[in-house]
Design an enzyme around this catalytic site. Sequence first.
Site, PDB file in Angstrom:
ATOM      1  CE1 TYR A 141      -3.487  -2.648   0.627  1.00 57.03           C
ATOM      2  CE2 TYR A 141      -4.632  -0.613   1.155  1.00 57.03           C
ATOM      3  CZ  TYR A 141      -4.663  -1.952   0.826  1.00 57.03           C
ATOM      4  OH  TYR A 141      -5.858  -2.586   0.691  1.00 57.03           O
ATOM      5  CE  LYS A 191       1.825 -17.935  -2.653  1.00 59.55           C
ATOM      6  NZ  LYS A 191       0.873 -19.080  -2.653  1.00 59.55           N
ATOM      7  CG  ASP A 223      -2.045 -20.301  -1.165  1.00 57.22           C
ATOM      8  OD1 ASP A 223      -1.459 -20.269  -0.062  1.00 57.22           O
ATOM      9  OD2 ASP A 223      -1.596 -20.933  -2.148  1.00 57.22           O
ATOM     10  CG  ASP A 247      -7.926  -4.814   1.808  1.00 56.40           C
ATOM     11  OD1 ASP A 247      -8.846  -4.344   2.507  1.00 56.40           O
ATOM     12  OD2 ASP A 247      -7.921  -4.762   0.567  1.00 56.40           O
ATOM     13  CG  ASP A 251     -13.515  -7.137   2.680  1.00 59.19           C
ATOM     14  OD1 ASP A 251     -13.270  -6.384   3.639  1.00 59.19           O
ATOM     15  OD2 ASP A 251     -14.089  -6.746   1.640  1.00 59.19           O
TER      16      ASP A 251
END
Length: 356
Positions: A141, A191, A223, A247, A251
């Site tokens: 970001y 990751k 994942d 983020d 959600d």
Amino acid sequence: MKKIISVGAGDYIGPEVMKEAKKVLESVASKFGHKFEFRDVFVGGASIDEFGVPLHKSQLDIIKSSDALLFGSIGGPKWDSVAPEIRPEKGILELRKSLETFANLRPVKVFSELIDASPIKREIINGVDLVVVRELTGGIYFGERKTDFDESGKEYATDTLKYDEDEIRRILKVAFELAQKRNKKLCSVDKENVLDSSKLWRKIALEVSKEFGDVEFSNMYVDNAAMQLILNPAQFDVIVTGNMFGDILSDAASVLGGSLGMLASASLSEKGKVAMYEPSGGSAPDIAGKGIANPIAQILSASMMLSISFNLQEEAQAIEKSIEKVLKTHRTADIFTSGTQKVTTEQMGDLIAKNI
Ligand code: IPM
Ligand code: MG
């Protein structure tokens, strides 16, 4: 206790749900003998309309001189065509950077009253009580970005994902300390099989874990974490991860609680600095002005503010208890199930305030 609270209600449903959160805070103040002074600030689209930018220094000064910031939600179609540098979202990113709120806590608790309102099966979400701790002021970001043309005239764009060891260490510490106060389990998500930034993340996480021997520590690829959140969310207590993974995962996790309209969040800086509290959901332009938005995420954000910034535990619990009680019988449209009574945003706020 007297506290000054900056209130940035923002756009679309922002002001509608904020009105109810203030109402509940007033009710807490009168019941427990506190004084909350609200200072309204312009943020997001509201700020673009007022000042031409999504975050103005004058408002930031008000925020920085208060005890906490209660934030609504920002953005929407009205500002879709403004220049990219002044988009409402830029305001929130600037705010996070200016307040150095590097630790974003997004709790997902399944209220037992709402189990049937979730799209996920009862046996899977039963007992889910987890927190996603998202790094909020670093990573992709805030890395360098560029859009340009190469020699052949082909357009390209890059975003950079960078973390240094200090940034990783401080967010891991926050997550471990939180896990210590909860069920003593922490899962760090990365990751590492692909990204260098994740290799460093995992190395530092392991190092910090040595200081917290009482917390059961594990690592998971992002994942797999996305899948596990749907398959078996009850395995998690605290999840810690970088900005973009957080983020996305938060959600996904929000669905477990029945509705995004139920999810609060806290964005914290170093202890003693101004923290920011906001619903995890957005400004929901499609339902704005209809009186149907669920104010509970905003009200729970206020409750997190009382608990974390002001150390008012009994007061924070009074809000949660009131919500639980009201949910047994009354629901906004997003969490409505038959056998309960459907209420408006305002009626929900009134009921929660009354039951404090
Ligand atoms: C969030 C939002 C923001 C983010 C947007 C509005 C910039 O999605 O708080 O999760 O991506 O951080
Ligand atoms: Mg998001």
